[in-house]
Scaffold this active site. Structure first.
Site, PDB file in Angstrom:
ATOM      1  N   HIS A 222      39.048  27.441  38.911  1.00 36.02           N
ATOM      2  CA  HIS A 222      38.025  27.214  39.932  1.00 36.02           C
ATOM      3  C   HIS A 222      38.347  25.922  40.679  1.00 36.02           C
ATOM      4  CE1 HIS A 222      35.109  30.454  39.233  1.00 36.02           C
ATOM      5  NE2 HIS A 222      35.500  30.379  37.961  1.00 36.02           N
ATOM      6  N   HIS A 243      41.637  32.564  34.423  1.00 31.22           N
ATOM      7  CA  HIS A 243      41.832  33.821  35.166  1.00 31.22           C
ATOM      8  C   HIS A 243      42.788  33.678  36.367  1.00 31.22           C
ATOM      9  CE1 HIS A 243      38.457  32.144  37.408  1.00 31.22           C
ATOM     10  NE2 HIS A 243      37.529  32.656  36.603  1.00 31.22           N
ATOM     11  N   ARG A 254      55.348  27.715  50.780  1.00 27.51           N
ATOM     12  CA  ARG A 254      55.458  26.265  50.995  1.00 27.51           C
ATOM     13  C   ARG A 254      54.278  25.511  50.364  1.00 27.51           C
ATOM     14  NH1 ARG A 254      57.661  27.973  56.017  1.00 27.51           N
ATOM     15  NH2 ARG A 254      55.596  27.924  57.003  1.00 27.51           N
ATOM     16  N   ASP A 275      41.538  44.373  34.992  1.00 29.49           N
ATOM     17  CA  ASP A 275      40.649  45.496  35.277  1.00 29.49           C
ATOM     18  C   ASP A 275      41.041  46.254  36.534  1.00 29.49           C
ATOM     19  OD1 ASP A 275      39.928  43.639  37.176  1.00 29.49           O
ATOM     20  OD2 ASP A 275      37.786  43.607  36.685  1.00 29.49           O
ATOM     21  N   GLY A 276      42.098  45.806  37.219  1.00 27.46           N
ATOM     22  CA  GLY A 276      42.530  46.477  38.437  1.00 27.46           C
ATOM     23  C   GLY A 276      41.692  46.132  39.651  1.00 27.46           C
ATOM     24  N   ASP A 300      36.045  38.008  31.193  1.00 33.12           N
ATOM     25  CA  ASP A 300      35.073  37.366  32.084  1.00 33.12           C
ATOM     26  C   ASP A 300      33.832  38.263  32.218  1.00 33.12           C
ATOM     27  OD1 ASP A 300      34.062  35.343  33.648  1.00 33.12           O
ATOM     28  OD2 ASP A 300      35.204  35.862  35.443  1.00 33.12           O
ATOM     29  N   ILE A 334      32.484  37.921  43.969  1.00 30.18           N
ATOM     30  CA  ILE A 334      32.672  38.560  42.668  1.00 30.18           C
ATOM     31  C   ILE A 334      31.988  37.708  41.605  1.00 30.18           C
ATOM     32  CG2 ILE A 334      34.366  39.219  40.913  1.00 30.18           C
ATOM     33  CD1 ILE A 334      36.297  39.897  43.129  1.00 30.18           C
TER      34      ILE A 334
END
Length: 416
Positions: A222, A243, A254, A275-276, A300, A334
């Site tokens: 984060h 994650h 760069r 999880d895709g 998560d 999300i």
């Protein structure tokens, strides 16, 4: 399973874990762990630890007698896959409850993961006001006294970048000054396993050193850290990347960001939400190839895990779940996942073509090693993460076609 059945299941699991296990054995299994694959394998436990593993039939009888296993506690696996129990070091809840919701919420959420094979779990706590975080840390500390399946807590916040806060309340974000860090350490009293923080914050690097010196595993995440800052964070004592790909700078030719810094440093393990959705399959495959023995499958998972779509809470924020995907109502960000490690391992093997022993390693030995639980320790006592003599008797039997978890033992206690 309706809510009443879930409550009953959670109570039964909590009660079972308060009692020692019974000596047991499994034969006729396909053993898969980080050490490889063994067909026609057997395992014997004294009800707490694994006492013997092998394939030679003539050695099984002696192992059964030595461990005191009675005939009615020998299970014929009939070719089922046998793995160590899964270890999730980053999850927030399940079955409609969060790990921030007190002892009853912890019991419910843990049951939701336990029945799907996650025998040990670090309880991730969402960003909240400091007093609430301290209270939640103390709750986890108390719960651990009666639950060997709870490894401790993980603070995902409040020391996060406002630019990559994800589903965390921006009003509660803080700079990790030494006094705030000390308050959290005091509240946890040795039960804080890891903390996610942004190293570029004014006191980020000093906090990493402070947490590491206290025995906590700092995780970079984060964050808006660039490559150089991430290198400094890992040299200061950070040993995880939270994650990978999510809530951080991406891979730029760069401006490489923190991911290459983590990949290059063999001291660092990299979490991945397989999880895709959080990470699409081509990126999962690429990320996996970066560091296959250092990739940690995490979920998560939030409260909606193993529940129908609908409205839920993540901390104090409203979350809408549609098609199994959780997003904040306020801005569509999300908001965690509804993933189970059972599904992460299965899709790695069945959809992505990962070698079974490597997929299992990412959900067992690698997370255990990331938190130094792959050796005798004061948290679990015995090491976890392998099906080997002297390791805790955390054992799963899986359907060999679907990789669905069918039977679960935690520290020798039969759960299902």
């Amino acid at each position: 399973m309706n809510n009443e059945s879930r409550v009953l299941c959670a109570r039964k699991i909590g009660e079972a874990l308060r009692h020692p296990g019974v000596p047991f054995a499994i034969r006729g299994a396909r053993k898969i762990d980080a050490n490889g694959v063994l067909d026609s394998a057997w395992l014997v436990s004294d009800g707490s630890a694994v006492t013997a593993v092998g394939t030679e039939p003539h050695m099984l009888d002696d192992a059964l007698q030595e461990a005191g296993v009675s005939a009615d506690h020998v299970l014929d696996a009939q070719g089922a896959v046998m793995t160590p129990g899964y270890v999730d070091i980053h999850a927030h809840g399940a079955w409609g409850s969060s790990f921030d919701d007190g002892p009853d919420g912890i019991a419910m959420a843990r049951a939701g993961h336990m029945v799907h094979g996650t025998t040990r779990q670090v309880l991730s706590l969402i960003t909240n006001p400091l007093d609430v975080l301290c209270r939640n840390l103390r709750t986890v500390r108390t719960v651990m006294k009666a639950r060997p399946d709870v490894l401790g807590s993980h603070l995902e916040g409040p020391f996060l970048s406002p630019l990559h806060k994800g589903a965390h309340d921006p009003a509660c974000l803080l700079d990790p000054t030494p006094d705030v860090v000390e308050r959290l350490l005091d509240a946890a009293d040795g039960t804080l396993r890891q903390i996610t923080l942004a190293p570029e914050l004014p006191h980020g690097l000093s906090a990493i050193r402070q947490f590491a010196e206290a025995g906590v595993v700092p995780a970079v995440g984060h964050c808006d850290a660039d490559y150089a800052m991430a290198v400094r964070a890992f040299n200061a004592g950070a040993r995880l990347l939270t994650h990978m790909f999510n809530a951080m700078k991406g891979l730029g030719h760069r401006d490489p960001g923190p991911i290459p810094a983590a990949v290059e440093d063999r001291r660092v393990n990299l979490e991945m939400i397989n999880d895709g959705f959080h990470v699409h399959n081509p990126m999962v495959r690429m990320g996996w190839n970066f560091a296959p023995h250092r990739t940690v499958f995490v979920t998560d998972a939030m409260a909606a895990t193993d529940c129908p779509d609908g409205r839920y809470k993540l901390g104090g924020l409203d979350v809408a779940v549609h098609d199994g995907h959780a997003r904040l109502v306020s801005n569509g960000a999300i908001a965690g996942s509804t993933l189970l490690l059972e599904h992460a391992v299965a899709r790695a093997v069945l959809e992505l073509g990962v070698a079974p022993e490597l997929a299992v390693e990412a959900a067992t030995l690698t997370p255990a090693r990331a938190l130094r639980l792959d050796m005798p320790n004061r948290v679990t006592g015995r090491p976890i993460g392998l099906l080997a003599e002297g390791y805790a008797a955390d054992v799963l039997l899986l359907d060999p076609d679907s990789w669905r978890v069918c039977h679960v033992w935690c520290q020798g206690v039969r759960i299902r």
